[in-house]
Design an enzyme around this catalytic site. Structure first.
Site, PDB file in Angstrom:
ATOM      1  N   ASP A   1       0.726  -1.192  -0.292  1.00 24.31           N
ATOM      2  CA  ASP A   1      -0.090  -0.028  -0.055  1.00 24.31           C
ATOM      3  C   ASP A   1       0.964   1.050  -0.075  1.00 24.31           C
ATOM      4  OD1 ASP A   1      -2.287   1.673  -0.003  1.00 24.31           O
ATOM      5  OD2 ASP A   1      -2.717   1.203   1.982  1.00 24.31           O
TER       6      ASP A   1
ATOM      7  N   ARG B   1      -0.026   9.225   0.441  1.00 24.73           N
ATOM      8  CA  ARG B   1      -0.923   9.262   1.826  1.00 24.73           C
ATOM      9  C   ARG B   1      -0.102   8.400   3.065  1.00 24.73           C
ATOM     10  NH1 ARG B   1      -3.650   6.131  -1.702  1.00 24.73           N
ATOM     11  NH2 ARG B   1      -4.017   4.235  -1.339  1.00 24.73           N
TER      12      ARG B   1
ATOM     13  N   ASP C   1       2.290   2.848   7.685  1.00 27.86           N
ATOM     14  CA  ASP C   1       1.110   2.230   7.610  1.00 27.86           C
ATOM     15  C   ASP C   1       1.299   0.798   6.928  1.00 27.86           C
ATOM     16  OD1 ASP C   1      -1.506   1.379   7.154  1.00 27.86           O
ATOM     17  OD2 ASP C   1      -2.277   3.073   6.642  1.00 27.86           O
TER      18      ASP C   1
END
Length: 774
Positions: A624, A628, A642
């Site tokens: 991912d 962001r 993340d």
């Protein structure tokens, strides 16, 4: 061979006849034989025949009945090519068309004809011949020509037709989400779409079709020009592409028109009594961004904020009157990022003083009326003195006006910084991140003997503390009572929430942290996902470009995963905050002014590559990677974050997605869209992140609405377009990350070395951004 000899013999005979027969009878010769004998042997003659401008020459027109004005047509459909020949207005019987023939790819044998060489003139001024293609295939793609003949002339037209698979419209380049442009400049929006047949593009402004001379082009590509940009251009725009298979709509772009402040209402002169409690002055200024309005008293003193209020474009100044007040002058100054404007000056005067002056003048008039005969010599002298005084007063007034103008200019400059402090926005965050050195660089400085402040020393200690935790403390369980969780929410996901917290270190210092917890309605599977993320962070370990683990509380509910706090927030927000509207009238590179320099942008990309290189060495797939999920810390250091979707691939080297859930498909490779995730899939995602950095946070693949549509485009070789301000060398790095075969993509080690070499070069620009600093 015999056929060629016969054609040459026909040609020779025709020429002989033309030379021999008198011009009176030349029109009786079968000119069809003449033209067709030379049509494929004398191309220069064909050009001359069509360049001929005879007023009696008939017209010839080719039309596609089912798809008017198209030459790229879908296969599998019936197509009718109509050849229309009309006699000229000044026609004779000899100028009437009597024979029309179709040819394909300049082959001498006619494909289809209407009429015949018997010159049977039926008296029709117009003649139509249709060539019918049934269930067209790709093999029907060719050059089609139509020949129309009269007794005296032969005229032809040709058209190139291409037959392709029918496709609904798709946009190859979508519109940005927002454009900020300056009033009076020139700016453009461009829509490009593909499809078979090519779609017709229509622009919409606030939901209504836009029919304007500013729109150029209607098929496949259309450009909307704003020249000059006016306030009426501020609206929401999109474009729609339509062919017979359907239509496609772009996302909406909000066009904001920036302008320097302009005063619509100036403060007005007022006369009040000293007995009044207070008065209110008002002014109004328009501008974009919305201007901040301040008040100046006597051109030198900024009025306290407690006495003035601003409501939208209006500003109100409340003046409390007291007996000792004298005449005062007030004016407004409106300021935004594009400049400032100064209002007209308003004078506040007081009636008590004016009444006293009126009484004195009345007394003088009474005295003069009774004593004029006695006082006229004195009055004459007084008049002369008064004139002299007026001259002197005018001189000093002029000097005072020049001084006040100078003071006003200085006051505007002096207070501009104060006004900008009121206009707090994301720029302050970037400035703080740039000025605050990263903990790593601070550590190095302290080791070299540089003097540091207490706050800097605490940051250094925090960095060293995290390193010690990672090296010496393998038990990641930390006491819950040493964590204070605030209500400040930093982010959230599908099943978790992240809040800011304070971790009390064993030495008594406070360490700012981010605490990830499950939501109240989380199920067992989501609980295991958070535990798996914790295990991944432990496996990844400590790295300056990876968000580090501080510890976790897992012995009792709720489970908490504690990670280091990164002050700058996500990279996508920092990139968008750095975006500045073009500050010049020249807009060839519209919207690429930035508060970040080219080297800062490249350094961020290098940090991301360095962090991913560490993941690559630990055989961990992120899955991912996007802007962001990259955080920006002090010194603009980037840290990959993340790991909610990360997977340890040390066993088999790849992970096949088997569960449902939200996936970041716009950043995914071709094989990842099919469910296979590898380290080389992260390389593809890094190419998209690099594109995000170059475009200052633009969303990739705008206009693509679904995963299957994106997969088909990527399979066909379509890739994100090169930004105009990006060098070809940097774009080639992106393209290498987007190779169809994963083995052809570079490793993160190679990407890190390439970007490091680019940063070591100072002689050229790779991202042509104009650095903007207020």
């Amino acid at each position: 061979m015999g056929r060629k000899f016969n054609e040459l013999r026909v040609t020779t005979i025709s020429l002989s006849l033309l030379r021999a027969i008198p011009s009176l009878f030349r029109r009786k010769v079968d000119l069809q034989l003449f033209h067709f004998a030379f049509m494929y042997r004398r191309p220069d003659l064909n050009r001359k025949l069509n360049e001929k401008t005879d007023p009696s020459q008939p017209t010839v027109e080719l039309k596609i009945i089912e798809f008017p004005n198209e030459n790229i047509l879908p296969i599998g459909y019936n197509v009718t090519i109509a050849c229309i020949s009309n006699a000229s207005n000044a026609y004779e019987s000899n100028h009437l068309p009597f024979w029309i023939q179709f040819y394909r790819n300049h082959i001498s044998r006619a494909l289809h004809d209407c009429g015949g060489r018997n010159q049977n003139l039926d008296g029709r001024v117009s003649k139509v011949c249709e060539l019918f293609i049934q269930n067209a295939t790709k093999e029907d793609s060719a050059n089609y020509s139509c020949w129309a003949m009269t007794i005296r002339q032969c005229v032809f037209r040709k058209i190139e037709l291409q037959f392709r698979e029918p496709k609904k419209p798709i946009f190859t380049i979508d519109l940005p989400s927002e454009i900020r442009t300056i009033r009076g400049n020139k700016d453009t929006l461009t829509c490009q779409a593909s499809g078979t047949p090519p779609p017709v593009i229509t622009w919409f402004k606030n939901g209504r079709p836009l029919i304007s001379s500013s729109v150029k082009g209607t098929k496949a590509s259309s450009t909307l020009t704003f020249h000059p940009v006016s306030l009426s251009d501020q609206a929401n725009y999109w474009c729609e592409a339509r062919n017979f298979l359907g239509s496609k709509k772009t996302s909406t772009v909000a066009v904001s028109v920036l302008m320097k402040p302009i005063f619509k209402i100036h403060p007005k002169n007022v006369s009040v009594s000293l007995n009044d409690g207070n008065i209110t002055l008002e002014c109004a200024a328009e501008g974009s961004p919305k201007p901040v309005i301040i008040w100046l008293k006597n051109n030198s003193t900024m009025v306290s904020e407690t006495s003035n209020t601003q409501n939208g474009t209006m500003s109100f100044l409340t003046i409390i009157i007291h007996k000792s007040m004298k005449i005062q002058n007030y004016r407004c100054i409106a300021n935004n990022s594009l400049g400032n404007a100064v209002s007209q000056e308003a004078t506040v005067s007081f009636l008590e003083e004016e009444k006293a002056n009126d009484q004195i003048e009345a007394d003088v008039r009474v005295v003069s009326s009774h004593s004029w005969s006695f006082l006229w010599p004195t009055v004459s002298i007084a008049v002369v003195v008064l004139i002299l005084l007026l001259v002197i007063l005018a001189f000093f007034k002029h000097k005072q006006w020049k001084k006040s103008t100078y003071l006003l200019t200085n006051e505007i400059v002096r207070h501009r910084e104060l006004i900008q402090l009121k206009m707090i926005n994301e720029m302050d965050l970037i400035t703080q991140l740039r000025l605050n050195q990263s903990s790593i660089s601070s550590t190095n400085s302290s080791q070299e003997g540089t003097v540091t402040t207490a706050d800097e020393q605490e940051t250094i200690d925090n960095e060293q503390y995290l390193e010690i935790m990672d090296t010496n403390n393998r038990n990641w369980e930390i006491p819950r009572h040493r964590i204070i969780i605030t209500q400040e929410k930093l982010g959230g996901g599908q099943f978790g929430v992240v809040k800011k917290g304070i971790y009390s270190r064993s030495d008594g210092h406070k360490l700012p942290v981010a605490v990830k917890q499950l939501k109240e309605n989380a199920n067992q599977q989501e609980r295991m996902s958070l535990i798996f993320e914790l295990e991944t962070l432990i496996h990844v370990g400590r790295h300056p470009n990876i968000v580090s683990l501080v510890g976790a509380c897992t012995f009792e509910e709720p489970i908490c995963v504690v990670i280091e706090f990164v002050s700058g927030g996500s990279l996508d927000k920092v990139l968008k905050a750095s975006h500045v509207p073009n500050q010049t009238a020249y807009t060839a590179y519209t919207n690429i002014w930035s508060r970040l320099t080219e080297r800062e942008l490249l350094s961020i990309a290098l940090d991301v590559a360095n962090g991913m290189k560490h993941l690559e060495s630990r055989l961990c797939v992120h899955r991912d990677l996007a802007s962001r999920n990259v955080l920006i810390g002090n010194g603009l250091v980037a840290k990959v974050a993340d790991f909610g979707m990360a997977r340890d691939v040390s066993t088999d080297g790849h992970y096949i997605k088997a569960t449902e859930g939200r996936i970041p498909w716009l950043w995914m490779s071709i094989e990842a869209l099919k469910g296979v995730n590898t380290i080389k899939g992260d390389v593809w995602s890094f190419g998209v992140v690099l594109w995000e950095i170059v475009t200052l946070g633009e969303l990739p693949y705008r206009g693509i609405r679904g995963l299957l549509e994106l997969h088909d485009l990527l399979q066909d070789g379509v890739r994100l377009e090169k930004p105009r301000h990006c060098s070809q060398e940097l774009y080639d790095i992106m393209l290498s990350c987007w190779e169809k075969c994963p083995d052809d993509r570079p490793t993160f080690e190679e990407l890190f070395q390439i970007l490091q070499e680019i940063l070591n070069k100072n002689e050229r620009a790779y991202i042509n951004v104009a650095f903007f600093e207020e």
